[in-house]
Design a protein around this motif. Structure first.
Motif, PDB file in Angstrom:
ATOM      1  N   ILE A 102      -1.046   0.766   2.611  1.00 16.66           N
ATOM      2  CA  ILE A 102      -1.039   2.233   2.525  1.00 16.66           C
ATOM      3  C   ILE A 102      -0.562   2.845   3.838  1.00 16.66           C
ATOM      4  O   ILE A 102       0.253   3.778   3.853  1.00 16.66           O
ATOM      5  N   ASP A 141      -5.906   7.556   0.473  1.00 18.12           N
ATOM      6  CA  ASP A 141      -4.460   7.683   0.622  1.00 18.12           C
ATOM      7  C   ASP A 141      -4.104   8.110   2.045  1.00 18.12           C
ATOM      8  O   ASP A 141      -4.958   8.554   2.823  1.00 18.12           O
ATOM      9  N   TYR A 142      -2.833   7.976   2.384  1.00 20.15           N
ATOM     10  CA  TYR A 142      -2.352   8.190   3.752  1.00 20.15           C
ATOM     11  C   TYR A 142      -2.628   9.610   4.234  1.00 20.15           C
ATOM     12  O   TYR A 142      -3.118   9.811   5.355  1.00 20.15           O
TER      13      TYR A 142
END
Length: 346
Positions: free
Chosen positions: A263, A114-115
């Motif tokens: 993402i 995830d970011y």
């Protein structure tokens, strides 16, 4: 006694070195292929482990885009963290290694992170590098100071202007002067290198801060959107020389890279939305600017010639114009409005 009598010849008593070599080749498993493991994860990137110096695997890996990672002490592909695995390159390297007699195992885990995790990991890696560089700078500075003190000590007892006399005393004075000069020169070199390493740390901090600015993120969004369109065209076969969509390993790589970009784009757009809500980004567009306005860009006031869909053209005083993105505008002065309506710097 004839020459050679009384001791066996070479055929009867092998030399110790040849015995050791023969014993080495007789070891169980010596002739078995060396096992090299090529792995890819988004946390560690693409790495190749199991090689030894001089075994010939390095030449094959280098030809396929790998390089020696000194900090990890293994081969790897640069800038492969949080990117889709370069499947074609990995499989090509594995096939060539097997053809050369090596045993090869490959493992690919292409699950994107995830970011927030990616940003945090990048910051931690940069902090680790900066810490190592700062430690080296301190060691160099300490060594430089020690050499300066040694240089002063070598000539501290020599009277100023005292000529060197012949004899042992004169020779000792000459050696002291030469050693002091060498220590002084070396201290200057190490001091310069210490300052350079410290500057690297400061530059790294500045670059990381600039990457977090809204204008840099906006430019990155534009670039990622263009990359995403290119991937979509490749997967659909649009614009390809043969008109066929990507297939096989290439299609798998593009599909994962599309997820990675999605993402990244979602995280960057969220940051821009927060900056826009705070009034630090996105207040200037083609709709609220018109020719003649004064724009503050990179610390200078520039006269607007025309607003474009994604950029502004400003006067240079010559026959051409300069173009800047709207995200680079920090303030606006409109001569058609009252001075109280002047744009506020972001």
């Amino acid at each position: 006694m004839p020459r050679g009598a009384g001791h066996p010849g070479p055929s009867h008593s092998p030399a110790p070195r040849r015995v050791a070599v023969a014993a080495r080749f007789a070891l169980p498993g010596f002739l078995e292929a060396t096992l090299i493991t090529i792995t890819h994860t988004h946390a560690d990137g693409t790495l190749a482990d199991g090689t030894t110096m001089g075994d010939g695997a390095g030449d094959i890996l280098t030809a396929n885009g790998f390089r020696w990672m000194r900090s990890l002490e293994m081969w790897g592909i640069a800038n492969s963290r949080d990117q889709a695995a370069r499947r074609r390159r990995i499989h090509r390297a594995a096939d060539q290694l097997r053809a050369a007699g090596f045993g090869v195992e490959t493992s690919i885990d292409d699950t994107p992170r995830d970011y927030e995790t990616v940003q945090r990991a990048q910051h931690e890696r940069l902090e680790g590098r900066r810490s190592a560089i700062a430690d080296r700078s301190q060691r160099l500075a300490s060594t430089s100071d020690a050499l300066l003190r040694r240089s002063d000590a070598l000539v501290g007892d020599i009277p100023m202007g005292q000529p060197s006399k012949p004899g042992k005393r004169g020779q000792w004075l000459n050696r002291s002067k030469q050693n002091a000069a060498a220590a002084l020169i070396r201290a200057g070199e190490l001091g310069h290198e210490a300052n350079r390493q410290a500057e690297r740390v400061r530059a790294s901090v500045d670059r990381e801060e600039s990457r977090k600015s809204a204008e840099v993120i906006a430019r990155r969004v534009v670039r990622l959107e263009a990359e995403l369109r290119t991937i979509e065209r490749s997967l659909n076969g649009e614009g390809m020389w043969d008109g066929k969509p990507a297939s096989g390993l290439h299609a798998e790589e593009l599909a994962v890279q599309r997820q990675v970009i999605d993402i990244q784009l979602a995280g960057d757009r969220r940051v821009l939305e927060e900056a826009s809500a705070a009034g630090a980004f996105g207040q200037w567009t083609k709709q609220n600017l018109h020719p003649g306005d004064l724009l503050r860009i990179k610390g200078d006031w520039r006269k607007l010639v025309r607003p474009n869909p994604k950029s502004v053209s400003v006067d240079t005083g010559y026959s051409w114009v300069d173009r800047y993105g709207y995200e680079q505008i920090t303030s606006v002065r409109c001569p058609h409005q009252a001075s109280g309506d002047e744009g506020k710097p972001s």
